[in-house]
Write a protein that holds these residues in place. Structure first.
Motif, PDB file in Angstrom:
ATOM      1  N   ASP A 224       3.645 -35.579  -9.156  1.00 41.57           N
ATOM      2  CA  ASP A 224       4.250 -36.365  -8.071  1.00 41.57           C
ATOM      3  C   ASP A 224       3.373 -36.347  -6.837  1.00 41.57           C
ATOM      4  O   ASP A 224       3.213 -37.373  -6.142  1.00 41.57           O
ATOM      5  CB  ASP A 224       5.645 -35.810  -7.752  1.00 41.57           C
ATOM      6  N   THR A 225       2.809 -35.160  -6.531  1.00 41.16           N
ATOM      7  CA  THR A 225       1.915 -35.058  -5.371  1.00 41.16           C
ATOM      8  C   THR A 225       0.709 -35.954  -5.543  1.00 41.16           C
ATOM      9  O   THR A 225       0.263 -36.644  -4.598  1.00 41.16           O
ATOM     10  CB  THR A 225       1.468 -33.605  -5.191  1.00 41.16           C
ATOM     11  N   LEU A 226       0.153 -35.973  -6.733  1.00 37.60           N
ATOM     12  CA  LEU A 226      -1.016 -36.813  -6.996  1.00 37.60           C
ATOM     13  C   LEU A 226      -0.668 -38.281  -6.861  1.00 37.60           C
ATOM     14  O   LEU A 226      -1.444 -39.080  -6.299  1.00 37.60           O
ATOM     15  CB  LEU A 226      -1.542 -36.518  -8.401  1.00 37.60           C
ATOM     16  N   LYS A 227       0.529 -38.671  -7.333  1.00 41.91           N
ATOM     17  CA  LYS A 227       0.953 -40.057  -7.199  1.00 41.91           C
ATOM     18  C   LYS A 227       1.134 -40.446  -5.735  1.00 41.91           C
ATOM     19  O   LYS A 227       0.785 -41.559  -5.323  1.00 41.91           O
ATOM     20  CB  LYS A 227       2.264 -40.273  -7.946  1.00 41.91           C
ATOM     21  N   ALA A 228       1.700 -39.522  -4.945  1.00 43.08           N
ATOM     22  CA  ALA A 228       1.910 -39.817  -3.519  1.00 43.08           C
ATOM     23  C   ALA A 228       0.583 -39.980  -2.805  1.00 43.08           C
ATOM     24  O   ALA A 228       0.431 -40.847  -1.947  1.00 43.08           O
ATOM     25  CB  ALA A 228       2.739 -38.698  -2.885  1.00 43.08           C
ATOM     26  N   GLU A 229      -0.380 -39.143  -3.120  1.00 43.50           N
ATOM     27  CA  GLU A 229      -1.683 -39.253  -2.474  1.00 43.50           C
ATOM     28  C   GLU A 229      -2.368 -40.569  -2.809  1.00 43.50           C
ATOM     29  O   GLU A 229      -3.071 -41.147  -1.990  1.00 43.50           O
ATOM     30  CB  GLU A 229      -2.565 -38.083  -2.894  1.00 43.50           C
ATOM     31  N   MET A 230      -2.172 -41.024  -4.031  1.00 42.92           N
ATOM     32  CA  MET A 230      -2.820 -42.262  -4.458  1.00 42.92           C
ATOM     33  C   MET A 230      -1.956 -43.481  -4.194  1.00 42.92           C
ATOM     34  O   MET A 230      -2.317 -44.595  -4.577  1.00 42.92           O
ATOM     35  CB  MET A 230      -3.157 -42.188  -5.953  1.00 42.92           C
ATOM     36  N   GLY A 231      -0.779 -43.312  -3.539  1.00 37.62           N
ATOM     37  CA  GLY A 231       0.098 -44.434  -3.253  1.00 37.62           C
ATOM     38  C   GLY A 231       0.744 -45.005  -4.487  1.00 37.62           C
ATOM     39  O   GLY A 231       1.001 -46.197  -4.566  1.00 37.62           O
ATOM     40  N   LYS A 232       0.948 -44.180  -5.468  1.00 37.67           N
ATOM     41  CA  LYS A 232       1.561 -44.613  -6.724  1.00 37.67           C
ATOM     42  C   LYS A 232       3.015 -44.194  -6.772  1.00 37.67           C
ATOM     43  O   LYS A 232       3.504 -43.633  -7.741  1.00 37.67           O
ATOM     44  CB  LYS A 232       0.821 -44.009  -7.918  1.00 37.67           C
ATOM     45  N   GLY A 233       3.736 -44.501  -5.699  1.00 36.23           N
ATOM     46  CA  GLY A 233       5.142 -44.150  -5.661  1.00 36.23           C
ATOM     47  C   GLY A 233       5.959 -45.136  -6.462  1.00 36.23           C
ATOM     48  O   GLY A 233       5.477 -45.863  -7.317  1.00 36.23           O
ATOM     49  N   GLU A 234       7.245 -45.241  -6.053  1.00 35.66           N
ATOM     50  CA  GLU A 234       8.119 -46.150  -6.766  1.00 35.66           C
ATOM     51  C   GLU A 234       7.815 -47.598  -6.427  1.00 35.66           C
ATOM     52  O   GLU A 234       7.990 -48.485  -7.230  1.00 35.66           O
ATOM     53  CB  GLU A 234       9.584 -45.827  -6.443  1.00 35.66           C
ATOM     54  N   GLU A 235       7.319 -47.888  -5.086  1.00 36.05           N
ATOM     55  CA  GLU A 235       7.007 -49.258  -4.710  1.00 36.05           C
ATOM     56  C   GLU A 235       5.692 -49.647  -5.320  1.00 36.05           C
ATOM     57  O   GLU A 235       4.743 -48.853  -5.314  1.00 36.05           O
ATOM     58  CB  GLU A 235       6.931 -49.375  -3.187  1.00 36.05           C
ATOM     59  N   PRO A 236       5.595 -50.837  -5.813  1.00 34.90           N
ATOM     60  CA  PRO A 236       4.330 -51.271  -6.421  1.00 34.90           C
ATOM     61  C   PRO A 236       3.266 -51.435  -5.365  1.00 34.90           C
ATOM     62  O   PRO A 236       3.514 -51.914  -4.265  1.00 34.90           O
ATOM     63  CB  PRO A 236       4.690 -52.594  -7.088  1.00 34.90           C
ATOM     64  N   GLU A 237       2.079 -51.034  -5.658  1.00 35.53           N
ATOM     65  CA  GLU A 237       0.944 -51.110  -4.737  1.00 35.53           C
ATOM     66  C   GLU A 237       0.332 -52.489  -4.840  1.00 35.53           C
ATOM     67  O   GLU A 237       0.159 -53.037  -5.927  1.00 35.53           O
ATOM     68  CB  GLU A 237      -0.093 -50.058  -5.101  1.00 35.53           C
ATOM     69  N   PRO A 238       0.057 -53.124  -3.695  1.00 29.60           N
ATOM     70  CA  PRO A 238      -0.551 -54.463  -3.746  1.00 29.60           C
ATOM     71  C   PRO A 238      -1.910 -54.392  -4.388  1.00 29.60           C
ATOM     72  O   PRO A 238      -2.599 -53.389  -4.339  1.00 29.60           O
ATOM     73  CB  PRO A 238      -0.619 -54.884  -2.270  1.00 29.60           C
ATOM     74  N   GLU A 239      -2.247 -55.573  -4.990  1.00 31.37           N
ATOM     75  CA  GLU A 239      -3.529 -55.632  -5.684  1.00 31.37           C
ATOM     76  C   GLU A 239      -4.656 -55.629  -4.681  1.00 31.37           C
ATOM     77  O   GLU A 239      -4.583 -56.220  -3.626  1.00 31.37           O
ATOM     78  CB  GLU A 239      -3.592 -56.917  -6.532  1.00 31.37           C
ATOM     79  N   THR A 240      -5.694 -54.956  -4.973  1.00 32.82           N
ATOM     80  CA  THR A 240      -6.879 -54.848  -4.106  1.00 32.82           C
ATOM     81  C   THR A 240      -8.046 -55.457  -4.826  1.00 32.82           C
ATOM     82  O   THR A 240      -8.115 -55.488  -6.059  1.00 32.82           O
ATOM     83  CB  THR A 240      -7.181 -53.392  -3.770  1.00 32.82           C
ATOM     84  N   ASP A 241      -8.979 -55.901  -4.008  1.00 30.61           N
ATOM     85  CA  ASP A 241     -10.172 -56.531  -4.559  1.00 30.61           C
ATOM     86  C   ASP A 241     -11.173 -55.466  -4.912  1.00 30.61           C
ATOM     87  O   ASP A 241     -11.553 -54.651  -4.073  1.00 30.61           O
ATOM     88  CB  ASP A 241     -10.756 -57.490  -3.519  1.00 30.61           C
ATOM     89  N   THR A 242     -11.585 -55.496  -6.112  1.00 34.67           N
ATOM     90  CA  THR A 242     -12.533 -54.465  -6.562  1.00 34.67           C
ATOM     91  C   THR A 242     -13.874 -54.631  -5.933  1.00 34.67           C
ATOM     92  O   THR A 242     -14.610 -53.650  -5.717  1.00 34.67           O
ATOM     93  CB  THR A 242     -12.676 -54.546  -8.080  1.00 34.67           C
ATOM     94  N   GLU A 243     -14.200 -55.869  -5.517  1.00 32.82           N
ATOM     95  CA  GLU A 243     -15.505 -56.066  -4.915  1.00 32.82           C
ATOM     96  C   GLU A 243     -15.550 -55.493  -3.524  1.00 32.82           C
ATOM     97  O   GLU A 243     -16.560 -54.976  -3.080  1.00 32.82           O
ATOM     98  CB  GLU A 243     -15.821 -57.558  -4.878  1.00 32.82           C
ATOM     99  N   SER A 244     -14.368 -55.580  -2.734  1.00 37.26           N
ATOM    100  CA  SER A 244     -14.368 -55.076  -1.368  1.00 37.26           C
ATOM    101  C   SER A 244     -14.449 -53.577  -1.342  1.00 37.26           C
ATOM    102  O   SER A 244     -15.015 -53.004  -0.417  1.00 37.26           O
ATOM    103  CB  SER A 244     -13.126 -55.588  -0.632  1.00 37.26           C
ATOM    104  N   THR A 245     -13.825 -52.906  -2.300  1.00 38.77           N
ATOM    105  CA  THR A 245     -13.836 -51.434  -2.290  1.00 38.77           C
ATOM    106  C   THR A 245     -15.088 -50.884  -2.916  1.00 38.77           C
ATOM    107  O   THR A 245     -15.445 -49.734  -2.703  1.00 38.77           O
ATOM    108  CB  THR A 245     -12.638 -50.891  -3.070  1.00 38.77           C
ATOM    109  N   GLY A 246     -15.710 -51.693  -3.661  1.00 43.86           N
ATOM    110  CA  GLY A 246     -16.949 -51.231  -4.299  1.00 43.86           C
ATOM    111  C   GLY A 246     -16.705 -50.349  -5.494  1.00 43.86           C
ATOM    112  O   GLY A 246     -17.633 -49.760  -6.012  1.00 43.86           O
ATOM    113  N   THR A 247     -15.453 -50.226  -5.883  1.00 47.77           N
ATOM    114  CA  THR A 247     -15.132 -49.401  -7.067  1.00 47.77           C
ATOM    115  C   THR A 247     -14.365 -50.242  -8.045  1.00 47.77           C
ATOM    116  O   THR A 247     -13.687 -51.201  -7.661  1.00 47.77           O
ATOM    117  CB  THR A 247     -14.305 -48.173  -6.690  1.00 47.77           C
ATOM    118  N   GLU A 248     -14.383 -49.885  -9.291  1.00 48.52           N
ATOM    119  CA  GLU A 248     -13.708 -50.614 -10.367  1.00 48.52           C
ATOM    120  C   GLU A 248     -12.629 -49.732 -10.962  1.00 48.52           C
ATOM    121  O   GLU A 248     -12.917 -48.586 -11.316  1.00 48.52           O
ATOM    122  CB  GLU A 248     -14.722 -51.007 -11.452  1.00 48.52           C
ATOM    123  N   ASP A 249     -11.360 -50.248 -10.987  1.00 49.92           N
ATOM    124  CA  ASP A 249     -10.263 -49.465 -11.560  1.00 49.92           C
ATOM    125  C   ASP A 249     -10.454 -49.327 -13.068  1.00 49.92           C
ATOM    126  O   ASP A 249     -10.855 -50.275 -13.754  1.00 49.92           O
ATOM    127  CB  ASP A 249      -8.918 -50.146 -11.274  1.00 49.92           C
TER     128      ASP A 249
END
Length: 291
Positions: A224-249
């Motif tokens: 649960d702590t790991l999910k909270a740190e990564m914003g993986k709570g119960e609310e869905p996380e908005p989609e992010t652009d992989t190009e802007s972050t420079g990382t690939e999920d």
């Protein structure tokens, strides 16, 4: 056949079978050979006794012959002395002695015939004993060879009494070993299933179950702590652009593979020149100033 006759026949047949099983051919041959030698010794002893008796008669005959000469001389002396009566007495004694000599000669002749016959029998018996001794040694050698061959064949085929005992001992050992292996496997299986408690552990089954629940709770809390740190709570996380972050999920399958590999894969690093490193470092500095 009457009852008693049948019973006697059965008893004799059973006794004969027992004797045949107990009889050792080599011992029987040795015993027969000793019996023949004893008979030969008896024949020799008989010849010696007969010869002794004959010698006694011959000695007695010589003495009588000496008496005959003595009585003959006495008769001559009596005739010289005109003693016809004394001469007659001497001649009568001479006649008696000669009669005894004839009887002794007959007995001596009979003893000599018996002696010659016994000597001939002794020589024949001795020859038979020598032949029997040769056959005896040959039969004993054949018997020992046959017995050795029988033991070897029984040992190779396992048909002998001793090999049967050995085979039974091996079978019993195999059965006991299989039982012990099966019991050991059963104990391992029961211990893995938790049916049996580890006797070396000082914790009870309840304490072990509480430790497992506590450990599972700690894992859930950390998740649960790991999910909270990564914003993986119960609310869905908005989609992010992989190009802007420079990382690939990573996809779910890639993540599982990476977790399974435990990050221990060795990757050979490419060679980088010092100029490239300096250029990238200057870029990072400019971005830091701009921000």
């Amino acid at each position: 056949m009457g009852i008693l006759s049948r019973a006697s026949y059965v008893i004799r047949s059973k006794l004969n079978a027992v004797l045949n099983r107990a009889e050792d051919p080599t011992e029987t041959l040795d015993y027969s050979y000793e019996q023949l030698r004893n008979e030969l010794q008896d024949v020799k002893q008989g010849i010696a006794d007969l010869t002794t008796q004959k010698k006694r008669l011959e000695i007695q005959k010589r003495r009588l012959e000496e008496n005959v000469e003595k009585h003959n001389e006495q008769a001559r002396q009596a005739v010289k002395q005109d003693r016809e009566d004394l001469a007659r007495q001497a001649l009568e004694k001479k006649k008696q002695k000669m009669t005894q000599i004839e009887e002794l000669e007959t007995q001596i002749s009979q003893l000599q015939s018996q002696q010659d016959q016994l000597v001939e029998q002794k020589n024949e018996l001795q020859k038979q004993i020598e032949q029997f001794r040769t056959k005896k040694e040959t039969m004993k050698a054949r018997h020992e060879a046959a017995k050795a061959s029988k033991r070897v064949n029984e040992a190779m085929t396992g048909a002998g009494d001793e090999m049967e005992d050995v085979n039974r001992a091996i079978e019993r050992a195999e059965e006991r070993t299989e039982d012990m292996e099966a019991r050991a496997q059963a104990m391992d299986e029961l211990r893995d299933d938790g049916v049996l408690e580890d006797q070396l552990s000082d914790k009870s089954s309840l304490e072990k179950e509480l430790d497992e629940v506590q450990q599972q709770g700690a894992v859930d809390a950390e998740l649960d702590t790991l999910k909270a740190e990564m914003g993986k709570g119960e609310e869905p996380e908005p989609e992010t652009d992989t190009e802007s972050t420079g990382t690939e999920d990573l996809s779910e399958s890639d993540l599982e593979q990476e977790l399974a590999s435990d990050g221990d894969v060795d990757v050979e690093a490419p060679e980088v020149s010092d100029g490239e490193v300096d250029a990238e470092l200057e870029e990072l500095k400019d971005d830091e100033k701009t921000s």
